[in-house]
Design a protein around this motif. Structure first.
Motif, PDB file in Angstrom:
ATOM      1  N   ASN A 122      14.543   0.698  -2.941  1.00 17.58           N
ATOM      2  CA  ASN A 122      14.814   1.816  -2.186  1.00 17.58           C
ATOM      3  C   ASN A 122      13.689   2.613  -1.770  1.00 17.58           C
ATOM      4  N   ASN A 123      12.517   2.359  -2.271  1.00 17.07           N
ATOM      5  CA  ASN A 123      11.274   3.209  -2.168  1.00 17.07           C
ATOM      6  C   ASN A 123      10.440   2.896  -0.915  1.00 17.07           C
ATOM      7  N   GLN A 124      10.707   3.592  -0.016  1.00 20.79           N
ATOM      8  CA  GLN A 124      10.062   3.199   1.231  1.00 20.79           C
ATOM      9  C   GLN A 124       8.391   3.738   1.071  1.00 20.79           C
ATOM     10  N   GLU A 125       8.151   4.639   0.533  1.00 18.96           N
ATOM     11  CA  GLU A 125       6.648   4.964   0.184  1.00 18.96           C
ATOM     12  C   GLU A 125       5.959   3.991  -0.308  1.00 18.96           C
ATOM     13  N   GLU A 126       6.384   3.126  -1.216  1.00 23.79           N
ATOM     14  CA  GLU A 126       5.621   2.024  -1.792  1.00 23.79           C
ATOM     15  C   GLU A 126       5.409   0.768  -0.845  1.00 23.79           C
ATOM     16  N   LEU A 127       6.089   0.814   0.478  1.00 20.70           N
ATOM     17  CA  LEU A 127       6.069  -0.189   1.325  1.00 20.70           C
ATOM     18  C   LEU A 127       4.978   0.171   2.575  1.00 20.70           C
ATOM     19  N   ALA A 128       4.376   1.309   2.242  1.00 20.61           N
ATOM     20  CA  ALA A 128       3.486   1.688   3.415  1.00 20.61           C
ATOM     21  C   ALA A 128       2.524   0.450   3.611  1.00 20.61           C
TER      22      ALA A 128
ATOM     23  N   SER B   9      -1.821  -8.797   2.522  1.00 17.63           N
ATOM     24  CA  SER B   9      -2.900  -8.360   3.459  1.00 17.63           C
ATOM     25  C   SER B   9      -2.657  -7.003   3.717  1.00 17.63           C
ATOM     26  N   TYR B  10      -1.519  -6.272   3.868  1.00 17.55           N
ATOM     27  CA  TYR B  10      -1.233  -5.130   4.666  1.00 17.55           C
ATOM     28  C   TYR B  10      -0.722  -3.799   3.835  1.00 17.55           C
ATOM     29  N   ALA B  11      -0.121  -4.543   2.750  1.00 11.63           N
ATOM     30  CA  ALA B  11       0.665  -3.225   1.673  1.00 11.63           C
ATOM     31  C   ALA B  11      -0.214  -2.365   1.223  1.00 11.63           C
ATOM     32  N   ASP B  12      -0.304  -1.249   1.167  1.00 14.18           N
ATOM     33  CA  ASP B  12      -1.250  -0.161   0.648  1.00 14.18           C
ATOM     34  C   ASP B  12      -0.966  -0.069  -1.073  1.00 14.18           C
ATOM     35  N   ASP B  13       0.113  -0.263  -1.497  1.00 13.46           N
ATOM     36  CA  ASP B  13       0.321  -0.121  -2.774  1.00 13.46           C
ATOM     37  C   ASP B  13      -0.294  -1.385  -3.628  1.00 13.46           C
ATOM     38  N   ALA B  14      -0.911  -1.010  -4.396  1.00 11.86           N
ATOM     39  CA  ALA B  14      -1.878  -1.990  -5.252  1.00 11.86           C
ATOM     40  C   ALA B  14      -0.902  -2.616  -6.485  1.00 11.86           C
ATOM     41  N   ALA B  15       0.054  -1.814  -6.879  1.00 12.80           N
ATOM     42  CA  ALA B  15       1.170  -2.353  -7.890  1.00 12.80           C
ATOM     43  C   ALA B  15       1.784  -3.175  -7.105  1.00 12.80           C
TER      44      ALA B  15
END
Length: 202
Positions: free
Chosen positions: A131-137, A173-179
């Protein structure tokens, strides 16, 4: 000699390739059963053809004739490749060893198919719900929309990402979140193994 062989193989390829493709992208129990039933027949055919001494000698004769030098480079290479493939298939082996080779080939194909099915099952059953949209940047909109629809289909809030390759590739390729990328990389790399979320299941 060569053209009829090519045409025969091409006809088989054009018949079997769509089945192989469907087995990879639209797998079902009925298709698996049909696929598994055909594989031993096709393997036996390929092995018998590749160990056919008469056919090997006929193609070998082409390579040994003086007229071989008059063939163009592609024709010569086609003949050389055929002779190489005959040797790799055990045409020089005695009959007992050829039978052993054929049995190993059939076993190898069966194990490969089982593993492919396990990878497909492991891929299909893994998912990531958040539900965390921030981790999907950074994830493309088309993948986000698909994940939203997948979640709704399961009566869940937020987003559900599967492990299909287009989704996996987009996240890597595109997700900002390394985890997040690490989570997907680990899940993808450990499918059908004794590691990961479904260790040992497939």
């Amino acid at each position: 000699l060569m053209l009829p062989l090519e045409e025969m193989q091409d006809e088989l390829h054009n018949t079997w390739s769509p089945v192989q493709h469907l087995h990879s992208v639209m797998n079902s129990e009925a298709l698996r059963e049909a696929y598994a039933e055909c594989l031993p027949i096709l393997t036996d055919y390929a092995t018998e053809l590749a160990q056919n001494q008469t056919l090997y000698e006929a193609i070998k004769q082409l390579a040994e004739e003086k007229t071989f030098e008059n063939l163009d480079r592609a024709q010569q290479q086609a003949i050389k490749n055929e002779l190489r493939d005959f040797k790799l298939a055990g045409v020089h082996l005695d009959k007992d060893k050829q039978k052993r080779f054929a049995a190993l080939q059939t076993r190898y194909v069966a194990l490969t198919t089982t593993f492919e099915n396990n990878v497909l099952d492991a891929t299909k059953h893994w998912q990531y719900h958040t539900n965390n949209q921030e981790e999907l940047a950074g994830i493309p909109g088309i993948i986000m929309n698909h994940a939203l629809a997948t979640a709704k289909a399961q009566s869940l809030d937020g987003w559900v990402f599967k492990l299909d390759f287009p989704v996996y590739q987009a996240i890597m390729s595109y997700a900002d979140d390394a985890a997040l990328r690490q989570t997907f990389y680990t899940a993808f790399s450990t499918r059908a193994s004794d590691q990961g979320d479904h260790a040992g299941k497939w």
